[in-house]
Design an enzyme around this catalytic site. Structure first.
Site, mmCIF file in Angstrom:
data_model
loop_
_atom_site.group_PDB
_atom_site.id
_atom_site.type_symbol
_atom_site.label_atom_id
_atom_site.label_comp_id
_atom_site.label_asym_id
_atom_site.label_seq_id
_atom_site.Cartn_x
_atom_site.Cartn_y
_atom_site.Cartn_z
ATOM 1 N N CYS A 1 12.203 -84.519 -18.176
ATOM 2 C CA CYS A 1 12.072 -83.302 -17.380
ATOM 3 C C CYS A 1 11.512 -82.182 -18.260
ATOM 4 C CB CYS A 1 13.415 -82.871 -16.791
ATOM 5 S SG CYS A 1 14.612 -82.291 -18.015
ATOM 6 N N ASP B 1 -27.139 -63.131 -18.118
ATOM 7 C CA ASP B 1 -28.329 -63.104 -18.950
ATOM 8 C C ASP B 1 -29.475 -63.641 -18.095
ATOM 9 O OD1 ASP B 1 -30.034 -63.245 -21.332
ATOM 10 O OD2 ASP B 1 -29.720 -65.410 -21.149
ATOM 11 N N ASP C 1 -26.109 -64.273 -26.701
ATOM 12 C CA ASP C 1 -25.152 -63.964 -25.634
ATOM 13 C C ASP C 1 -23.707 -64.141 -26.088
ATOM 14 O OD1 ASP C 1 -27.150 -63.491 -23.669
ATOM 15 O OD2 ASP C 1 -27.413 -65.647 -23.421
#
Length: 733
Positions: free
Chosen positions: A17, A420, A628
């Protein structure tokens, strides 16, 4: 090998669990040399990040020892065989044993409303219930003992306590002379059976959540056919090295990443890039390992194998993202850590409350058992990772790689997407958009002369000219010479020719007036320009060449889809204003900023973030180049094109393998659906416990009903996550 970013990724056996995962995280976090540890209950894996300067081999043994001390084991990290996969889907022997022995205990209760009395003697009840309790239920005792020995508590503790209490109460009542009707052997046995059934169904459902990863892993061929001299030999994929020539026959899977040396064929890359149509490959084309060859024979020069291959990197990225936890899961883990002790306290209070108020301690024990059994930390622990596994896996099969699960939290808040231009919305490869010859000049002949000057050049504009001149009769040029920043010079048929900028033409005394109108039209379109001139007998202009970057086919659809979703679009380009404005107008982009330097792109993104974050909104940046990367890192959500540079992809949280702008709205939608499913699962997991615990405490849910509800809660959460796969599939149908 010391490294600042070394990570040890381990499969873990024995977790039952979410509390197990939380406890193991704490244990691993205390190992000297471990900077951070994350354990995922759904994927059953642990990711251990090493501190700076610590080597992987040194720490691996200590980490494995810590896992053992915590009551778990490091599993085998290899894909299951077909036989193992089939066996995993079959019900375990313990479930069959438990079900067979529990049914006779349950039957009297089922037929009682019909007026039938099938009550079994106490001895028979004990004989049937004992193997269920101590053989089929042995896993709960083992798990509980391991958890308690390690100083924690988990679901096994609740089940072991609850069923042992019911079993022990039955023994005591039997010894006091009570008949079979007053015993609770059937409650303990049926609870164990239902929970075993629930865990098996949960395991089957969890297996489906990782189906996308297994599908990707299955794409890798075991062997490759390598050409050595005149021979072709079949080698295990592990023995293929970069530079080897690999033969790919029609219908076979491409074994390695590489470049086509010989042959032409169509290659299906759908499972890797999400591209539905086969891609034509010819000499010079790149191919991806795992894609399917069509009808032609290909000879591929190996570029990357093993962990460096595209397929391996995709699988590693998705597995890493599935293993990491978003902020909401970390909060849930904090709750799960105290969940079991709180439930035990509630059960104790239930026992005392019923016993002291009614004096019926047998009934008090039964109600306390119901509290212990109905509580389910599993549902809480599975709610988030199950949805993440399904969402990220489904996205990966559509060419969308989500590297950071926090993307799921950001995506629903994105209200501005900045793009871009070059390579993102456009092809990134200049084309000859217009070729205007001077009066009296034959177009094809002039284009062939321009191509003669560019032959052999690797400049992008030269390639565009050569591509446009394909099929025309070749003209030879001599004494070719490149003039940096100006253009190309050469001699054709004994005459001096030049191809270059307007400034160079003016320096050479070439009159450009005859093509002024064509030049102005090209300038308005934002096209770059080159001039073809012949210097003999006198300098004269021959033609104007206008170059542009064609839009990607999906760019307009992508912008339209974002607008339909209420997202504003911005174009941030380093290109000149006319070119950027033309692209923005063609696509319907809301705002355009041109001639922006890379560092200024990041500053502009920061400014957008400042205004949007104040309103609880976010900005995304889409790009493909090295320039970028700062802007991608500065955005709330960086989206890199898979066709772009590795630097851009590393700076982004999300990568579009196809390099198709239509992937941007699709990626945002997939992330939104996944995040929505996480919150939905968490709501139901919390709601289940919020309703179930009081019902059990107030005596409105018997142990068998509580066991069924506990099993159903985990299964329902995982099944709910699997519906996400269908939702994502419908987005791309």
């Amino acid at each position: 090998m010391p490294t600042d970013t070394a990570t040890l990724d381990l499969p873990i056996d024995g977790m039952t669990c979410a509390a197990c995962a939380t406890r193991l995280e704490k244990v691993l976090g205390k190992v000297p040399g471990v900077a951070e540890a994350a354990v995922n209950f759904a994927t059953e894996r642990a990711s251990v990040q090493l501190a700076s300067g610590v080597s992987l081999p040194e720490l691996a043994g200590e980490v494995a020892a810590a896992v053992h001390r915590a009551g778990f084991e490091v599993g085998q990290d290899k894909p299951p065989t077909a036989a193992e996969s089939a066996e995993a889907l079959q019900a375990p022997w313990a479930l069959w044993l438990s079900a067979a022995l529990s049914l006779p205990l349950l039957a009297p209760m089922l037929v009682m409303p019909l007026g039938l009395n099938w009550e079994l003697p106490a001895l028979w009840q004990w004989l049937l219930a004992t193997p269920v309790q101590f053989l089929a239920g042995a896993r709960f005792y083992k798990g509980a003992w391991a958890a308690l020995r390690a100083g924690g508590a988990n679901m096994d503790v609740l089940v072991a306590l609850g069923t042992s209490a019911a079993y022990g109460l039955s023994l005591w009542l039997w010894s006091e002379g009570h008949g079979g009707h007053h015993l609770y052997f059937e409650s303990a046995a049926v609870v164990i059976t239902l929970i075993l059934l629930g865990k098996w169904l949960e395991a089957r459902a969890k297996r489906q959540t990782s189906e996308a990863i297994r599908a990707l892993q299955a794409l890798k061929p075991a062997t490759a056919r390598v050409r050595r001299g005149a021979e072709e030999i079949e080698l295990p994929l592990e023995q293929v090295r970069p530079g080897d020539l690999v033969v790919v026959r029609p219908g076979e899977r491409v074994a390695v990443d590489g470049k086509v040396e010989e042959g032409e064929s169509e290659v299906d890359e759908a499972l890797l890039t999400g591209e539905s149509l086969p891609q034509v490959k010819h000499p010079g084309s790149r191919v991806i390992g795992g894609s399917v060859n069509g009808s032609g024979l290909l000879l591929v020069r190996t570029g990357a194998v093993g962990a460096a291959s595209t397929l391996s990197r995709i699988v590693a990225l998705v597995q890493a993202a599935q293993g990491r936890k978003p902020a909401v899961q970390k909060r849930v883990d904090q709750i799960s850590a105290v969940f079991v002790p709180v439930v035990v306290v509630i059960a104790a209070l239930t026992l005392l409350g019923w016993g002291l108020a009614r004096g019926d301690w047998a009934a008090a024990v039964v109600h306390a058992v119901s509290v212990l059994v109905i509580a389910c930390p599993c549902a809480l622990g599975l709610a988030t990772p199950a949805a993440i596994m399904v969402g990220l896996g489904a996205a990966a099969r559509r060419g969308i790689l989500i590297r950071d699960p926090d993307v799921l939290d950001v995506a629903p808040r994105v209200r501005v997407v900045a793009f871009d231009k070059t390579g993102t919305l456009t092809e990134g490869q200049p084309r000859l958009m217009a070729f205007t010859p001077a009066a009296g000049v034959a177009r094809d002949e002039a284009l062939a002369q321009a191509a003669a000057l560019q032959r052999g050049s690797e400049h992008p504009l030269a390639k565009a000219v050569l591509s446009a001149a394909e099929g025309l009769p070749a003209i030879s040029a001599e004494a070719l010479q490149a003039h940096a920043g100006r253009g190309m010079a050469g001699r054709i048929a004994g005459q001096e020719w030049r191809l270059g900028s307007a400034r160079w033409m003016q320096e050479l005394g070439v009159d450009l007036a005859p093509l002024t109108d064509a030049s102005q039209a090209a300038e308005q379109q934002g096209h770059s320009q080159s001039w073809l001139a012949c210097l003999q007998p006198t300098p004269r202009v021959v033609a104007l060449l206008a170059f542009g970057d064609a839009l990607k086919p999906g760019s307009k659809d992508a912008i339209a889809a974002l607008h339909a979703a209420g997202v504003r679009t911005v174009l941030l380009s380093g290109d000149h204003r006319a070119a950027a404005a033309r692209v923005a107008a063609q696509l319907g982009i809301d705002e355009v900023e041109a001639e922006v330097l890379p560092e200024h792109k990041a500053a502009r993104i920061e400014a957008l973030r400042a205004s949007l974050n104040a309103q609880g909104q976010a900005v995304a940046m889409v790009g493909d180049g090295i320039n970028d990367a700062p802007a991608l890192a500065a955005a709330d959500l960086g989206i890199a094109m898979g066709s772009g540079t590795d630097v851009a992809q590393q700076a982004a949280g999300l990568t579009l393998m196809r390099g198709d702008p239509r992937g941007v709205p699709l990626a945002l939608r997939v992330a939104q659906l996944t995040e929505s499913k996480i919150r939905q699962n968490l709501f139901w997991a919390f709601a289940y416990n919020a309703v179930g615990l009081p019902l059990a405490a107030f005596g409105l849910a018997n142990p068998m009903l509580a066991g069924a509800a506990m099993a159903a809660s985990s299964v329902s959460v995982v099944t709910s996550a699997l519906w996400l796969k269908r939702r994502v599939a419908r987005l791309t149908d």
